[in-house]
Design an enzyme around this catalytic site. Sequence first.
Site: not given
Length: 517
Positions: A50, A104
Amino acid sequence: DGMNVLFIIVDDLRPVLGCYGDKVVKSPNIDQLASRSMVFSNAFAQQAVCAPSRVSFLTGRRPDTTRLYDFYSYWRAHAGNYSTLPQFFKENGYLTLSVGKVFHPGVSSNYSDDYPYSWSIPPFHPSAEKHENDKTCRGKDGKLYANLVCPVNVTEMPGGTLPDIQSTEEAIHLLNIMKTSRQKFFLAVGYHKPHIPLRYPQEFLKLYPLENITLAPDPWVPKKLPSVAYNPWTDIRQRDDVEALNVSFPYGALPEDFQRRIRQSYYAAVSYLDVQVGQLLNALDDAGLSNNTIVVFTADHGWSLGEHGEWAKYSNFDVATRVPLMFYVPGVTTSPGSPGARVFPYLDPFSHPGGSAPQGQSKEVVELLSLFPTLAELAGLQVPPACPQPSLGVVLCTEGPSLVHLFNISEGREGSGGPARCSHEEPAAFSQYPRPADTPQWNSDKPRLKDIRIMGYSMRASDYRFTLWVQFDPSSFTANFSNVHAGELYMMDSDPNQDYNIYNSTSHGWFYQKILD
């Protein structure tokens, strides 16, 4: 008088969608978006995890330039003060808004989702987000667990909701504010599903009877897969339901019935996501914004569903790196609509099969890096220049080209990366993945920077995927291509699932040259 932008980013979604030819998944709203969009059927993330992937495409720079391969550094402090895609729009007069998971969260976006650089107002996070990993999954014994497979009754959840439902509500609220404002906006909406845990409203299971769910076509670990390439899916092993299966580390297989349940729940989570996207696009219609808003839909990377005996992301295979990528551009990918006509009527996946064909489709191999320059060009802004080598000191540049020259929908034919490309180089997508050791360890999936010893550089062209696992020095961020630990070569025509590694039976001189170039 430029266009608004609605940027939809999904977590861990591989292209299991009707518009990508998937016969099982029901995704009528995303398919409908595709039927009005330019769709890239071979788009790849730069790292299948991610934070590194998001920082890469939001800055338009490769992980070797952001120097982020884990979750624990902020590129502005650690690599260079690079501009981001939303920051660029903000500096060009847009109101930039973030809802849900876009950057993120945590160190990698300075605990602020890169606010105030990237966003005009502080980003919105759903309150239910903090319960994502709580024990909210009811077991057969009636007790609550932190399971991987987690269909739920939403009314029993903390706050009576789920994060993606809250994000949709907030995004719709913002669209309704923007419709009366004269201000151009860039609204990014980040959805959590189908990221684990596979927690979604239980009614979506009805769409996928277990007896219709097959295993992966290649649910075994390939004989010639180098051990360094294997990701041991440690994150799912830590879930209560998987832990209870006592599967041997690292190569033991999950029981087949449980493999089917994971696949069933992944598909169910995709249909739940499709409902969120459908409600959001329907609200764009309701606000009268569909004719002056570009919509882009993509994911940060894919997710293995048992292929190669692997689960989760953390690898260089197509199943982990390939993502959906589509651009709806009013008047370009569709003919100018009549005022007030519905562009995105909501479609209920329980009554609409979906599967509509893309409006235009390019089979060209492209990278998520190209999002930044492509959106700039579509919005009529000055496209940032290509980055020099090295570009650590350059604030605004991108390492990928704009894809707009591949949009040739007006002629109603498939995109062909023809004469628009200046060079005759065959396009390829580069992805990379770090490892702490040659054999699978507890930290192989997510090594911290200081523990990285090997980097797998992977090059995906239309007809092959070539990967070299080479020595890597984390203190100087350098790879030593003369110290090769392992290699992989898969020919797409004869081996589309990438199961038969022919690296050791081929001469590789020209590949090396291409990777080094």
